[in-house]
Design a protein around this motif. Structure first.
Motif, PDB file in Angstrom:
ATOM      1  N   SER A 196      51.148  47.292  65.067  1.00 41.70           N
ATOM      2  CA  SER A 196      51.467  48.411  65.585  1.00 41.70           C
ATOM      3  C   SER A 196      53.098  48.826  65.600  1.00 41.70           C
ATOM      4  O   SER A 196      53.759  47.966  65.882  1.00 41.70           O
ATOM      5  CB  SER A 196      50.714  49.275  66.367  1.00 41.70           C
ATOM      6  N   LEU A 197      53.444  50.164  65.228  1.00 46.41           N
ATOM      7  CA  LEU A 197      54.745  50.546  65.569  1.00 46.41           C
ATOM      8  C   LEU A 197      55.044  50.337  66.802  1.00 46.41           C
ATOM      9  O   LEU A 197      56.228  49.663  67.345  1.00 46.41           O
ATOM     10  CB  LEU A 197      54.726  52.015  65.417  1.00 46.41           C
ATOM     11  N   GLU A 198      54.165  50.178  67.978  1.00 47.24           N
ATOM     12  CA  GLU A 198      54.416  50.255  69.642  1.00 47.24           C
ATOM     13  C   GLU A 198      54.652  48.646  69.775  1.00 47.24           C
ATOM     14  O   GLU A 198      55.533  48.334  70.519  1.00 47.24           O
ATOM     15  CB  GLU A 198      53.365  50.678  70.139  1.00 47.24           C
ATOM     16  N   PHE A 199      53.935  47.819  68.960  1.00 51.42           N
ATOM     17  CA  PHE A 199      54.036  46.466  69.372  1.00 51.42           C
ATOM     18  C   PHE A 199      55.232  45.936  68.706  1.00 51.42           C
ATOM     19  O   PHE A 199      56.005  45.314  69.618  1.00 51.42           O
ATOM     20  CB  PHE A 199      52.750  45.706  68.506  1.00 51.42           C
ATOM     21  N   TYR A 200      55.779  46.356  67.392  1.00 52.56           N
ATOM     22  CA  TYR A 200      56.936  45.952  66.930  1.00 52.56           C
ATOM     23  C   TYR A 200      58.095  46.429  67.829  1.00 52.56           C
ATOM     24  O   TYR A 200      59.266  45.793  67.968  1.00 52.56           O
ATOM     25  CB  TYR A 200      57.068  46.201  65.443  1.00 52.56           C
ATOM     26  N   GLY A 201      58.062  47.675  68.290  1.00 53.47           N
ATOM     27  CA  GLY A 201      58.953  48.131  69.243  1.00 53.47           C
ATOM     28  C   GLY A 201      59.252  47.396  70.479  1.00 53.47           C
ATOM     29  O   GLY A 201      60.494  47.118  71.014  1.00 53.47           O
ATOM     30  N   MET A 202      58.038  46.768  71.144  1.00 56.33           N
ATOM     31  CA  MET A 202      58.324  45.779  72.285  1.00 56.33           C
ATOM     32  C   MET A 202      58.829  44.537  71.836  1.00 56.33           C
ATOM     33  O   MET A 202      59.584  43.973  72.491  1.00 56.33           O
ATOM     34  CB  MET A 202      56.916  45.741  72.951  1.00 56.33           C
ATOM     35  N   VAL A 203      58.600  43.764  70.626  1.00 55.40           N
ATOM     36  CA  VAL A 203      59.076  42.681  70.181  1.00 55.40           C
ATOM     37  C   VAL A 203      60.644  42.998  70.257  1.00 55.40           C
ATOM     38  O   VAL A 203      61.755  42.086  70.421  1.00 55.40           O
ATOM     39  CB  VAL A 203      58.634  42.209  68.783  1.00 55.40           C
ATOM     40  N   ARG A 232      55.009  46.615  43.569  1.00 57.11           N
ATOM     41  CA  ARG A 232      56.352  47.277  44.285  1.00 57.11           C
ATOM     42  C   ARG A 232      55.790  48.356  45.388  1.00 57.11           C
ATOM     43  O   ARG A 232      54.459  48.622  45.462  1.00 57.11           O
ATOM     44  CB  ARG A 232      57.304  47.793  43.321  1.00 57.11           C
ATOM     45  N   HIS A 233      56.749  48.926  45.926  1.00 55.05           N
ATOM     46  CA  HIS A 233      56.450  49.995  47.007  1.00 55.05           C
ATOM     47  C   HIS A 233      55.309  50.846  46.593  1.00 55.05           C
ATOM     48  O   HIS A 233      55.297  51.641  45.507  1.00 55.05           O
ATOM     49  CB  HIS A 233      57.740  50.823  47.358  1.00 55.05           C
ATOM     50  N   ARG A 234      54.551  51.282  47.719  1.00 52.26           N
ATOM     51  CA  ARG A 234      53.464  52.105  47.603  1.00 52.26           C
ATOM     52  C   ARG A 234      53.575  53.141  48.376  1.00 52.26           C
ATOM     53  O   ARG A 234      54.053  53.074  49.576  1.00 52.26           O
ATOM     54  CB  ARG A 234      52.165  51.303  47.898  1.00 52.26           C
ATOM     55  N   ASP A 235      52.837  54.269  48.432  1.00 53.04           N
ATOM     56  CA  ASP A 235      52.922  55.555  49.136  1.00 53.04           C
ATOM     57  C   ASP A 235      52.179  55.302  50.346  1.00 53.04           C
ATOM     58  O   ASP A 235      50.845  55.454  50.148  1.00 53.04           O
ATOM     59  CB  ASP A 235      52.754  56.576  48.625  1.00 53.04           C
ATOM     60  N   VAL A 236      52.345  54.602  51.619  1.00 52.58           N
ATOM     61  CA  VAL A 236      51.666  54.375  52.683  1.00 52.58           C
ATOM     62  C   VAL A 236      52.145  55.089  53.908  1.00 52.58           C
ATOM     63  O   VAL A 236      53.344  55.278  53.933  1.00 52.58           O
ATOM     64  CB  VAL A 236      51.594  52.866  52.617  1.00 52.58           C
ATOM     65  N   GLU A 237      51.242  54.994  54.713  1.00 55.58           N
ATOM     66  CA  GLU A 237      51.708  55.269  56.090  1.00 55.58           C
ATOM     67  C   GLU A 237      51.903  54.257  57.163  1.00 55.58           C
ATOM     68  O   GLU A 237      51.629  53.079  57.067  1.00 55.58           O
ATOM     69  CB  GLU A 237      50.623  56.113  56.775  1.00 55.58           C
ATOM     70  N   ILE A 238      52.704  54.350  58.032  1.00 51.96           N
ATOM     71  CA  ILE A 238      53.039  53.154  59.377  1.00 51.96           C
ATOM     72  C   ILE A 238      51.643  53.359  60.255  1.00 51.96           C
ATOM     73  O   ILE A 238      50.622  54.121  60.142  1.00 51.96           O
ATOM     74  CB  ILE A 238      53.947  53.769  59.981  1.00 51.96           C
ATOM     75  N   ASN A 239      51.302  52.136  60.814  1.00 53.82           N
ATOM     76  CA  ASN A 239      50.447  51.854  61.471  1.00 53.82           C
ATOM     77  C   ASN A 239      50.754  52.090  63.104  1.00 53.82           C
ATOM     78  O   ASN A 239      51.438  51.371  63.490  1.00 53.82           O
ATOM     79  CB  ASN A 239      49.773  50.408  61.403  1.00 53.82           C
TER      80      ASN A 239
END
Length: 530
Positions: free
Chosen positions: A406-413, A505-512
């Motif tokens: 998740s975004l929160e997990f990578y933010g803590m890393v 290549r790049h897909r139209d996706v959302e962040i987790n």
């Protein structure tokens, strides 16, 4: 109904013809309510837990079980209305059926998954049957309470539901903390079925035995004995069944299988015609490595991130010790901290002869510090800085693992990265799961890190991808100048690893994120047909 009416019960009596004084009799019925409620919730949790383990996506499994069971409880309550004229016999029959269906539910569903590939239809049928039988209990129990001593409806409902809810609390706590770790899914459900039969049939039949004709009473006692005999015989055969059913899920012979509070660990082993052994580790049915080609995966995961500073290295996940093995090949790594959720996985990696041989006894290195904890929770309170972080987590196919992407997990890393520090994330297959791969890449970037996605071929997995990240500037995807002798990865392979075909290549996706775990949807959508 009178003695001469020819029915199974001798009358709608209040207070009289009981085996105990009214107050004690009422307490006995409420105790039966308590026990039956505990059993009912255990059945419910067992179905959810089994589905989460076998199929993944715990939210979907919980939604199916809960919605079907609640609907069925309403149906069961309506179907019980005509039975209130004979509540003792009806309740005993329903409890016998519930003990049998609930007790055998896990075994039946495991068989449907292992051999018939009919898990979801079977789950709906079993959940409906259990729910309908549970729903039929309440009207009949209310009638039995009123037979003992009539009271206003509000007080009777309050007493009954108080016992019911407290029983549900006990059942809800007993399942994860007692039944599952001590007895497992199958035996735990069978044991609860036996308790259900005794509490639901024996207590009521004993208490109201004077209100039931002898022939009916004899038949019900015989029925309870039959239910207990079936459950007992199945319990005795459960270990053999589980071994056979589990083996049906794996191609190779199972060398080791154990269930921990967190997951099922299975190790398979076979020897190819060439004589080369193939040891495979599975967690909850998902392949973690094959000894034949795991070096491709772990060399590609670890060595690029160590091309920068590497005095202090953090490994999140990777309890098998194989990523740690690659980290420790650099003598200038002063400290390597590994955070792994499951202590049993760590113990296995230390003591299992073949796995410890694969990781070269990495856990015995004095530079290694092992933390048995949930990585997300550990990061929230972690201090210090790390030069390199290796995130080697299981695929995010449910919300429990999706939070580790998740975004929160990578933010803590990011908060723990030292100046010039780098992070690498195993990101799944860009071929089989391109949306998932690109969502992970996009989520890491959204955490304020610059990224370089890359991928290599790991035959056991297929095309497999990673995301290298750093704060401030795009990290260079290179090998360390002092890289040790590797079996697979070299500068040429690494250069080619950044090239993705047009279809990848790049897909139209959302962040987790924690509140919007889109990665679970992508994973389940993409891997179901892989």
């Amino acid at each position: 109904m009178s003695e001469n009416d020819g029915g199974n019960e001798t009358g709608d009596q209040t207070g009289g013809a009981l085996s105990l004084p009214a107050r004690a009799a009422r307490s006995a019925v409420l105790a039966a309510v308590f026990t039956c409620a505990a059993c009912g919730l255990v059945y419910e949790l067992a179905l959810v837990a089994l589905g989460s383990y076998l199929v993944g996506n715990s939210v979907t499994q919980a939604s199916i079980v809960l919605s079907v069971m609640v609907f069925a409880m309403g149906v069961g309550s309506l179907l019980a209305k005509p039975l209130q004229g004979r509540p003792v016999v009806a309740f005993a029959v329903i409890e016998g059926a519930l003990a049998l269906v609930g007790g055998l539910s896990v075994l039946v569903l495991y068989a449907a998954f292992a051999w018939l590939d009919l898990y979801v239809p079977a789950l709906v049928v079993v959940a409906f049957a259990v729910g309908a039988l549970v729903g039929a209990e309440i009207p009949l129990l209310m009638t039995l309470l009123q037979r003992i001593r009539r009271q206003d409806a509000g007080s009777a409902v309050a007493d009954l539901f108080a016992a019911d809810y407290v029983g549900a609390l006990v059942g809800g706590l007993a399942f994860p903390f007692v039944l599952l770790p001590l007895f497992g899914h199958i035996k735990g459900a069978l044991l609860v079925g036996a308790v259900n039969a005794v509490a639901g049939i024996a207590v009521v039949l004993w208490l109201f035995r004077r209100q039931v004709r002898r022939a009916a009473r004899t038949g019900l006692w015989a029925g309870m004995a039959g239910v207990l005999a079936v459950l007992g015989a199945t319990y005795a055969l459960a270990d053999g069944f589980e071994v056979s059913a589990r083996q049906a899920l794996y191609r190779d012979p199972i060398a080791l299988a154990t269930r921990t509070p967190y997951q099922e660990i299975v190790v398979t082993r076979r020897v190819a015609l060439s004589g080369r052994p193939d040891l495979r580790l599975f967690l909850n049915g998902d392949l973690q490595f094959s000894s034949v080609d795991e070096y491709r995966y772990h060399e590609s995961l670890v060595h690029p991130v160590l091309a920068g500073p590497r005095d202090r290295v953090l490994v999140l996940g990777g309890g098998d010790g194989l990523a740690l093995r690659e980290v420790l090949r650099y003598r200038d790594v002063r400290e390597a901290t590994l955070v792994e959720l499951d202590p049993e996985m760590i113990r296995l990696a230390r003591t299992h002869r073949e796995i410890a041989g694969l990781n070269r006894h990495a856990f015995d290195d004095p530079r290694v510090r092992v933390v048995a904890a949930d990585a997300f929770s550990w990061l929230r309170s972690a201090s210090g800085r790390y030069d390199a972080v290796v995130v080697d987590m299981p695929d995010p196919d449910d919300v429990a693992t999706a939070k580790l992407y998740s975004l929160e997990f990578y933010g803590m890393v990011k908060r723990l990265l030292a100046p010039g520090g780098r992070m690498v994330v195993q990101a799944g297959s860009p071929y089989f799961a391109p949306k998932s791969f690109r969502s992970i890449e996009k989520t890491v970037r959204a955490a304020g890190l610059e990224v370089v996605p890359y991928h290599v071929d790991v035959p056991s997995f297929g095309d497999w991808g990673y995301v290298l990240a750093a704060a401030g500037r795009t990290p260079a995807l290179t090998l360390p100048a002092d890289v040790p002798d590797l079996r697979f990865l070299d500068a040429e392979v690494l250069r080619a690893s950044t090239a993705f075909g047009r279809d990848l290549r790049h897909r139209d996706v959302e962040i987790n994120t924690l509140v919007h775990p889109r990665l679970v949807d992508y994973e389940n959508e993409e891997w179901k047909d892989a």
